[in-house]
Design a protein around this motif. Structure first.
Motif, short mmCIF file in Angstrom:
data_model
loop_
_atom_site.label_atom_id
_atom_site.label_comp_id
_atom_site.label_asym_id
_atom_site.label_seq_id
_atom_site.Cartn_x
_atom_site.Cartn_y
_atom_site.Cartn_z
N ARG A 129 47.96 40.19 34.59
CA ARG A 129 47.28 40.01 35.80
C ARG A 129 48.09 38.98 36.59
NH1 ARG A 129 45.29 43.57 34.77
NH2 ARG A 129 43.25 43.99 33.74
N GLY A 163 38.08 36.79 32.67
CA GLY A 163 39.32 36.01 32.38
C GLY A 163 39.69 35.31 33.90
N THR A 164 40.36 34.09 33.83
CA THR A 164 40.73 33.32 34.85
C THR A 164 41.98 32.39 34.89
OG1 THR A 164 40.06 32.23 36.81
CG2 THR A 164 39.09 31.62 34.76
N THR A 165 42.65 32.13 35.58
CA THR A 165 43.69 31.07 35.54
C THR A 165 43.43 30.11 36.41
OG1 THR A 165 44.82 32.31 37.34
CG2 THR A 165 45.71 32.72 35.21
N LYS A 166 42.33 29.99 36.91
CA LYS A 166 41.79 28.67 37.78
C LYS A 166 40.58 28.15 37.52
CE LYS A 166 43.79 30.99 41.65
NZ LYS A 166 44.42 32.35 41.16
N SER A 201 36.91 43.30 30.99
CA SER A 201 37.14 43.41 32.54
C SER A 201 35.75 43.38 33.30
CB SER A 201 37.83 44.54 32.83
OG SER A 201 39.01 44.57 32.10
N GLN A 215 32.93 46.36 22.21
CA GLN A 215 33.50 45.67 23.31
C GLN A 215 34.24 47.06 24.23
OE1 GLN A 215 37.89 43.24 24.52
NE2 GLN A 215 36.39 42.22 23.28
N GLY A 266 38.14 35.47 28.57
CA GLY A 266 38.87 36.69 28.40
C GLY A 266 40.52 35.92 28.57
N HIS A 272 37.59 29.15 39.51
CA HIS A 272 36.86 30.29 38.83
C HIS A 272 36.28 30.33 37.61
CE1 HIS A 272 39.61 33.14 41.76
NE2 HIS A 272 38.62 32.37 42.45
N ARG A 276 38.69 43.94 36.60
CA ARG A 276 40.02 43.16 36.72
C ARG A 276 40.06 42.43 38.00
NH1 ARG A 276 39.23 48.20 34.87
NH2 ARG A 276 40.05 48.70 32.79
N GLY A 277 38.96 41.78 38.69
CA GLY A 277 39.11 40.75 39.60
C GLY A 277 38.73 41.37 40.84
N ASP A 286 38.70 35.49 23.52
CA ASP A 286 39.18 36.96 23.30
C ASP A 286 40.70 37.12 23.70
OD1 ASP A 286 37.77 39.61 22.77
OD2 ASP A 286 39.32 40.07 24.18
N LEU A 329 34.68 41.74 35.86
CA LEU A 329 34.72 41.58 37.19
C LEU A 329 35.68 42.79 37.83
CD1 LEU A 329 35.53 37.95 37.31
CD2 LEU A 329 33.45 39.03 38.11
N MET A 364 43.49 37.26 28.26
CA MET A 364 44.62 38.24 28.36
C MET A 364 45.39 37.80 29.68
SD MET A 364 44.76 42.23 29.14
CE MET A 364 44.10 42.12 30.76
N ARG A 404 41.54 50.53 19.93
CA ARG A 404 41.35 52.09 20.41
C ARG A 404 41.12 52.92 19.22
NH1 ARG A 404 40.26 49.90 24.39
NH2 ARG A 404 40.97 50.24 26.64
N ASN A 427 32.34 31.11 37.30
CA ASN A 427 31.89 32.04 36.38
C ASN A 427 30.93 31.46 35.57
OD1 ASN A 427 33.50 33.78 37.84
ND2 ASN A 427 35.13 33.82 36.30
N1 LIG Z 1 39.15 45.81 24.50
C1 LIG Z 1 39.90 46.34 25.78
O1 LIG Z 1 40.45 47.61 25.77
C2 LIG Z 1 40.12 45.24 26.90
C3 LIG Z 1 40.66 45.89 28.01
C4 LIG Z 1 40.96 44.84 29.16
C5 LIG Z 1 40.59 43.55 29.11
N2 LIG Z 1 39.98 43.27 27.93
C6 LIG Z 1 39.40 41.63 27.64
O2 LIG Z 1 38.65 41.48 28.80
C7 LIG Z 1 39.18 40.16 29.26
C8 LIG Z 1 38.71 40.15 30.89
O3 LIG Z 1 39.27 41.31 31.55
P1 LIG Z 1 40.33 41.40 32.62
O4 LIG Z 1 41.38 40.10 33.08
O5 LIG Z 1 41.05 42.77 32.68
O6 LIG Z 1 39.40 41.45 34.01
P2 LIG Z 1 38.13 40.57 34.56
O7 LIG Z 1 37.82 39.50 33.76
O8 LIG Z 1 37.42 41.63 35.13
O9 LIG Z 1 39.10 39.92 35.89
C9 LIG Z 1 40.15 39.00 35.65
C10 LIG Z 1 40.87 38.59 37.31
O10 LIG Z 1 39.57 38.20 37.99
C11 LIG Z 1 39.93 37.19 38.54
N3 LIG Z 1 38.68 36.24 38.63
C12 LIG Z 1 38.09 35.53 37.67
N4 LIG Z 1 36.95 34.82 37.94
C13 LIG Z 1 37.12 35.00 39.44
C14 LIG Z 1 36.11 34.69 40.53
N5 LIG Z 1 34.98 33.69 40.31
N6 LIG Z 1 36.29 34.97 41.50
C15 LIG Z 1 37.38 35.92 41.99
N7 LIG Z 1 38.19 36.47 41.10
C16 LIG Z 1 38.03 35.92 39.97
C17 LIG Z 1 40.97 36.52 37.88
O11 LIG Z 1 41.94 35.99 38.96
P3 LIG Z 1 42.25 34.35 38.58
O12 LIG Z 1 43.02 34.12 37.62
O13 LIG Z 1 42.84 34.15 40.13
O14 LIG Z 1 40.61 33.83 38.68
C18 LIG Z 1 41.79 37.80 37.07
O15 LIG Z 1 42.74 38.21 37.76
C19 LIG Z 1 40.67 40.01 28.96
O16 LIG Z 1 41.34 38.84 29.07
C20 LIG Z 1 40.79 40.60 27.61
O17 LIG Z 1 40.31 39.68 26.54
C21 LIG Z 1 39.72 44.08 26.68
#
Ligand SMILES: NC(=O)c1ccc[n+]([C@@H]2O[C@H](COP(=O)([O-])OP(=O)(O)OC[C@H]3O[C@@H](n4cnc5c(N)ncnc54)[C@H](OP(=O)(O)O)[C@@H]3O)[C@@H](O)[C@H]2O)c1
Length: 393
Positions: free
Chosen positions: A88, A343-346, A267, A237, A80, A349, A271-272, A113, A269, A82, A188, A353
């Protein structure tokens, strides 16, 4: 818990084989006769080489989203994108992020994505730059449907008119530097455009070779059935993780299984939060993080919900895995047609993952986990009222 291991093959020979396969495909004269979409699929055949050294954190397996003509085989876990520069909080320099995305490619990730709306083209452009030179090996999914006027989102309206779908598609192709999008999702539902019109427009884009497949986010079962009749849907999704299990209750997962549609939990996780690195003192960047506006990310809710992270910690401790890995492995063990996109910036992580893809839970472990998590009430809703009103019930 078991760990699956595949044959070892050096990274060097993997890359060599990939390049050779790509070259062979480029010189095949019959390719001149195929459509753009078929060419895109043929060019991706090198991704079937999924063996890596056992010590390397990588995706070693593929999963298929959708079925029949809509089947789309990708790495069992996607990326992911984003949070690389949108919503984030802080993120590393562009060079570091590009290197991270390329590292994901080298580790077998083939699904990236993004969306028009993530910073309005900003995220797509970054992903396009990062994947330049790699798009013969990977797929990018993007999304249409939010309404923008002069680059500013009109949050109370959606726009899935055919003209806007086509406009967004052209922009996404240009921003990403690809001829074909792997997936194109409706972000949406647009109450003013029947889903049949949306499906028909996506069907035309598939025929024109501009997208390979299509899907929808946060729609209900009736919409999925109607859309699937017009143009077979590859994936839904929607949000799905331990703290938001609506798709189990509203019939979405069951319908995906029935119709042979894939499911991509966004999301994953939460959102982390389920990674365990967020607590009540976490400060979100006020200019670049939507979590500060979400009820579930207010300090009192975070404090109460942290009990869920503790359950994951306790479960993972005896198995040598982290809360993020417990969370992602649970999703991947739930159904074989689920492909999460954390998603991650590291790099640390990303590695953590990706290692999840090798984790297999027994049926007893799945039940134990679900029971322990379900015993803790989730405090705070996931979205504010306006965002929740966009979710089809
Ligand atoms: N269709 C939709 O409506 C919709 C909505 C939201 C999101 N999305 C998609 O879903 C993707 C992922 O969603 P998201 O970024 O909202 O949430 P996520 O993937 O649940 O969480 C991302 C967050 O988790 C942290 N993280 C990642 N791996 C980790 C680990 N192993 N341990 C601890 N923290 C960790 C990341 O921080 P670090 O950078 O520090 O690792 C980041 O801030 C997005 O990029 C987007 O493509 C779609």
């Amino acid at each position: 818990m078991k760990t699956e291991q595949n044959n070892e093959m050096s990274r060097r020979s993997f890359l060599k084989r990939t390049i050779l396969t790509g070259t062979a495909i480029c010189v095949t004269p019959t390719l001149e006769k195929v459509t753009a979409a078929e060419r895109a699929i043929a060019g991706k055949s090198s991704t079937s080489v999924t063996t890596f050294p056992a010590s390397m954190a990588a995706v070693r397996m593929q999963r298929t989203l959708g079925s029949g003509k809509a089947a789309f085989t990708v790495s069992a876990m996607g990326y992911g994108c984003m949070g690389l520069n949108h919503n984030r909080s802080q993120y590393p320099s562009k060079d570091k992020e590009i290197a991270l995305v390329r590292e994901a490619v080298e580790r077998g990730v083939t699904l990236f994505d993004t969306a028009e709306s993530y910073g309005y083209h900003i995220n797509e452009k970054l992903v396009g730059e990062a994947l330049k030179g790699y798009t013969d090996r990977v797929f990018v999914s993007s999304k249409f449907g939010h309404k923008f006027v002069n680059g500013v989102q009109v949050k109370t309206e959606e726009d899935s008119t055919p003209a806007n779908i086509r406009h967004v598609c052209e922009n996404s192709l240009r921003n990403l530097g690809v001829e074909t999008l792997g997936m194109f999702y409706q972000h949406r539902i647009d109450p003013n455009t029947p889903i049949e019109i949306v499906a028909e427009t996506c069907s035309e884009l598939i025929k024109e070779g501009k997208i390979l497949h299509w899907g929808m986010c946060e729609v209900n079962t009736e919409t999925i059935r109607r859309a699937h009749k017009v143009c077979p849907v590859t994936a839904i999704q929607s949000e799905y993780h331990f703290m938001h299990r609506a798709v189990e209750e509203n019939g979405i997962l069951a319908l995906c299984e029935e119709l042979g549609i894939g499911f991509v939990p966004y999301s994953p996780l939460n959102r982390g939060f389920l990674g365990g690195m967020i607590n009540e003192y976490t400060q979100f960047d006020t200019t670049n993080d939507n979590r500060q506006t979400l009820p579930r990310f207010q300090p009192e809710a975070i404090r109460a919900n942290y009990r869920i992270v503790e359950v994951l910690n306790a479960f993972g401790r005896t198995r040598g895995i982290t809360p993020a890995q417990v969370t992602l492995a649970w999703l991947m063990n739930k159904k074989p047609f689920i492909v999460p996109i954390p998603g991650t910036t590291k790099l640390s992580h990303l590695e953590e993952n990706l290692r999840t893809c090798d984790i297999v839970f027994s049926a007893e472990e799945m039940t134990e986990l679900e029971k322990a998590v379900a015993a803790i009430p989730v405090i705070g809703s996931r979205y504010d009222a306006l965002q929740e009103s966009k979710i089809q019930k």
